[in-house]
Design an enzyme around this catalytic site. Structure first.
Site, PDB file in Angstrom:
ATOM      1  N   GLY A  29      52.482  38.839  39.912  1.00  0.00           N
ATOM      2  CA  GLY A  29      52.293  40.050  40.699  1.00  0.00           C
ATOM      3  C   GLY A  29      53.180  40.020  41.938  1.00  0.00           C
ATOM      4  O   GLY A  29      54.365  40.356  41.896  1.00  0.00           O
ATOM      5  N   GLU A  63      44.132  35.115  33.558  1.00  0.00           N
ATOM      6  CA  GLU A  63      44.268  35.434  34.978  1.00  0.00           C
ATOM      7  C   GLU A  63      42.908  35.349  35.657  1.00  0.00           C
ATOM      8  O   GLU A  63      42.159  36.338  35.679  1.00  0.00           O
ATOM      9  CB  GLU A  63      44.806  36.850  35.146  1.00  0.00           C
ATOM     10  CG  GLU A  63      46.171  37.073  34.557  1.00  0.00           C
ATOM     11  CD  GLU A  63      46.894  38.185  35.309  1.00  0.00           C
ATOM     12  OE1 GLU A  63      47.884  37.877  35.977  1.00  0.00           O
ATOM     13  OE2 GLU A  63      46.441  39.335  35.256  1.00  0.00           O
ATOM     14  N   GLU A  85      42.321  44.402  37.472  1.00  0.00           N
ATOM     15  CA  GLU A  85      42.182  45.522  38.418  1.00  0.00           C
ATOM     16  C   GLU A  85      41.762  46.795  37.690  1.00  0.00           C
ATOM     17  O   GLU A  85      41.031  47.619  38.223  1.00  0.00           O
ATOM     18  CB  GLU A  85      43.503  45.702  39.194  1.00  0.00           C
ATOM     19  CG  GLU A  85      43.685  44.570  40.211  1.00  0.00           C
ATOM     20  CD  GLU A  85      45.124  44.269  40.579  1.00  0.00           C
ATOM     21  OE1 GLU A  85      46.012  45.084  40.300  1.00  0.00           O
ATOM     22  OE2 GLU A  85      45.346  43.176  41.148  1.00  0.00           O
ATOM     23  N   GLY A 113      46.398  37.524  43.635  1.00  0.00           N
ATOM     24  CA  GLY A 113      46.724  38.114  44.931  1.00  0.00           C
ATOM     25  C   GLY A 113      46.059  37.421  46.101  1.00  0.00           C
ATOM     26  O   GLY A 113      46.049  37.940  47.210  1.00  0.00           O
ATOM     27  N   SER A 142      48.691  34.258  41.654  1.00  0.00           N
ATOM     28  CA  SER A 142      49.417  33.677  42.790  1.00  0.00           C
ATOM     29  C   SER A 142      50.508  32.693  42.366  1.00  0.00           C
ATOM     30  O   SER A 142      50.743  31.682  43.037  1.00  0.00           O
ATOM     31  CB  SER A 142      48.443  33.022  43.780  1.00  0.00           C
ATOM     32  OG  SER A 142      47.540  33.982  44.290  1.00  0.00           O
ATOM     33  N   HIS A 184      44.086  44.613  32.454  1.00  0.00           N
ATOM     34  CA  HIS A 184      44.282  43.861  33.702  1.00  0.00           C
ATOM     35  C   HIS A 184      42.980  43.916  34.512  1.00  0.00           C
ATOM     36  O   HIS A 184      42.276  44.925  34.491  1.00  0.00           O
ATOM     37  CB  HIS A 184      45.444  44.479  34.505  1.00  0.00           C
ATOM     38  CG  HIS A 184      45.843  43.636  35.678  1.00  0.00           C
ATOM     39  ND1 HIS A 184      45.137  43.644  36.855  1.00  0.00           N
ATOM     40  CD2 HIS A 184      46.846  42.746  35.845  1.00  0.00           C
ATOM     41  CE1 HIS A 184      45.698  42.792  37.698  1.00  0.00           C
ATOM     42  NE2 HIS A 184      46.742  42.237  37.106  1.00  0.00           N
ATOM     43  N   ASN A 218      54.586  42.176  37.206  1.00  0.00           N
ATOM     44  CA  ASN A 218      53.731  43.362  37.339  1.00  0.00           C
ATOM     45  C   ASN A 218      53.889  43.924  38.758  1.00  0.00           C
ATOM     46  O   ASN A 218      53.388  43.336  39.713  1.00  0.00           O
ATOM     47  CB  ASN A 218      52.274  42.941  37.071  1.00  0.00           C
ATOM     48  CG  ASN A 218      51.301  44.085  37.312  1.00  0.00           C
ATOM     49  OD1 ASN A 218      51.683  45.245  37.430  1.00  0.00           O
ATOM     50  ND2 ASN A 218      50.017  43.749  37.377  1.00  0.00           N
ATOM     51  N   TRP A 219      54.593  45.044  38.862  1.00  0.00           N
ATOM     52  CA  TRP A 219      54.872  45.597  40.200  1.00  0.00           C
ATOM     53  C   TRP A 219      53.694  46.384  40.755  1.00  0.00           C
ATOM     54  O   TRP A 219      53.734  46.851  41.883  1.00  0.00           O
ATOM     55  CB  TRP A 219      56.148  46.470  40.135  1.00  0.00           C
ATOM     56  CG  TRP A 219      57.379  45.697  39.752  1.00  0.00           C
ATOM     57  CD1 TRP A 219      57.488  44.337  39.615  1.00  0.00           C
ATOM     58  CD2 TRP A 219      58.684  46.221  39.462  1.00  0.00           C
ATOM     59  NE1 TRP A 219      58.777  43.990  39.252  1.00  0.00           N
ATOM     60  CE2 TRP A 219      59.526  45.128  39.148  1.00  0.00           C
ATOM     61  CE3 TRP A 219      59.225  47.514  39.424  1.00  0.00           C
ATOM     62  CZ2 TRP A 219      60.880  45.287  38.818  1.00  0.00           C
ATOM     63  CZ3 TRP A 219      60.561  47.669  39.086  1.00  0.00           C
ATOM     64  CH2 TRP A 219      61.387  46.573  38.793  1.00  0.00           C
ATOM     65  N   LYS A 220      52.671  46.563  39.957  1.00  0.00           N
ATOM     66  CA  LYS A 220      51.446  47.265  40.392  1.00  0.00           C
ATOM     67  C   LYS A 220      51.798  48.614  41.020  1.00  0.00           C
ATOM     68  O   LYS A 220      52.734  49.264  40.590  1.00  0.00           O
ATOM     69  CB  LYS A 220      50.622  46.394  41.331  1.00  0.00           C
ATOM     70  CG  LYS A 220      50.336  45.002  40.759  1.00  0.00           C
ATOM     71  CD  LYS A 220      49.247  44.296  41.493  1.00  0.00           C
ATOM     72  CE  LYS A 220      49.135  42.874  40.989  1.00  0.00           C
ATOM     73  NZ  LYS A 220      47.960  42.186  41.465  1.00  0.00           N
TER      74      LYS A 220
HETATM   75  C1  PEP Z   1      48.571  40.016  38.653  1.00  0.00           C
HETATM   76  O1  PEP Z   1      48.326  41.046  39.246  1.00  0.00           O
HETATM   77  O2  PEP Z   1      48.531  39.999  37.411  1.00  0.00           O
HETATM   78  C2  PEP Z   1      48.870  38.828  39.431  1.00  0.00           C
HETATM   79  C3  PEP Z   1      48.899  37.675  38.813  1.00  0.00           C
HETATM   80  O3  PEP Z   1      49.098  38.997  40.758  1.00  0.00           O
HETATM   81  P1  PEP Z   1      49.559  37.846  41.801  1.00  0.00           P
HETATM   82  O4  PEP Z   1      50.691  37.098  41.192  1.00  0.00           O
HETATM   83  O5  PEP Z   1      49.952  38.597  43.033  1.00  0.00           O
HETATM   84  O6  PEP Z   1      48.377  36.967  42.001  1.00  0.00           O
END
Ligand code: PEP
Length: 261
Positions: free
Chosen positions: A237, A174, A104, A180, A216, A102, A12-14
């Protein structure tokens, strides 16, 4: 990880990378996967909307073995929804996956359980694969309420989903406190929640649904989580923004699956 389910790794490049940077990253991933194929693992990259066309083009023209996803979709087919994108627009760009709900989007863009449910339905009805994201925040975890919380999210999104669409759904667990933050959930915590989620899915007659972990994940922790956490892959992410770390996560899943067959 189970022995029979092909692992799935989603990057997921956000809201990172413009279309030039996205193409570059896609090509780098292509080179690494060509040098070291991950033939047992399904890979999806999820760029920002404005990069999708470019990434789809290079994936097709350079035969890079990854599918392309979108970070969100509007459940309506068209009309007065300023700033939004529909499933048919995504399909025209060879998108085959959509992240749904998600954390976010849930926390910053008012995506409640009802909107998550309608978005998931629109996604699968259109023929796309939906990745239903669920997970508790730290207050819920501190109160040991993660099971009930996640069960509520699953039931709200999946109850009543027509049987014929069930195989298009993947669940990504998640925990918000791990996204993050660098505070990855332990393999024990992931394994406990994965078992719990699989039980809830069984009650919904979704025994074959892949369950991913996100929070993470990186090149250093992917091997232990995939072998001990009971998950079928990862939603990644930060570590998906560099080809080397993303491909290391992919290889960890691939090696684990190959070793267990
Ligand atoms: C995500 O945004 O779905 C995610 C898991 O981010 P990260 O790997 O940076 O924690």
């Amino acid at each position: 990880m189970s022995t029979t389910t092909r692992p799935l790794v989603i990057g997921n490049w956000k809201m990172n990378l413009d279309f030039v940077e996205s193409v570059h990253l896609g090509q780098q991933i292509g080179v690494l996967l060509k040098n070291k194929p991950a033939e047992h693992t399904d890979v999806v990259v999820v760029p920002p909307f404005v990069d999708i066309r470019s990434v789809s083009s290079i994936v097709t023209s350079e035969r890079i073995p990854v599918a392309v996803g979108a970070q969100h979709v509007n459940p309506n087919e068209n009309g007065a929804h300023t700033g939004e994108i529909s499933t048919s627009m995504l399909k025209r760009l060879n998108v085959s996956w959509v992240l749904v709900g998600h954390s976010e989007r849930r926390s910053m863009y008012a995506m409640d359980d009802a909107v998550v449910a309608s978005t998931l339905r629109a996604t699968v009805r259109s023929g796309l694969q939906g990745v239903l994201c669920v997970g508790e925040n730290s207050a819920v975890r501190d109160a040991d309420g993660q099971g009930a919380f996640v069960q509520g999210q699953l039931e709200s999104a999946l109850e009543g989903l027509d049987e014929k669409f069930r195989e298009q759904v993947t669940v990504a667990y998640e925990p918000i406190w791990a996204i993050g933050t660098g505070a990855t959930a332990s393999s024990e915590q992931i394994s406990a929640m994965t078992t719990f989620i699989r039980q809830a899915l069984r009650r919904l007659e979704m025994t074959d649904t892949r369950v991913l972990y996100g929070g993470s994940v990186n090149a250093d922790n992917a091997s232990s989580i995939i072998s001990e956490g009971g998950v079928d892959g990862f939603l990644v992410g930060g570590a998906s923004l560099k080809a080397e770390s993303f491909c290391a996560v992919i290889q960890a899943c691939n090696d684990c699956y190959a070793g267990k067959r």
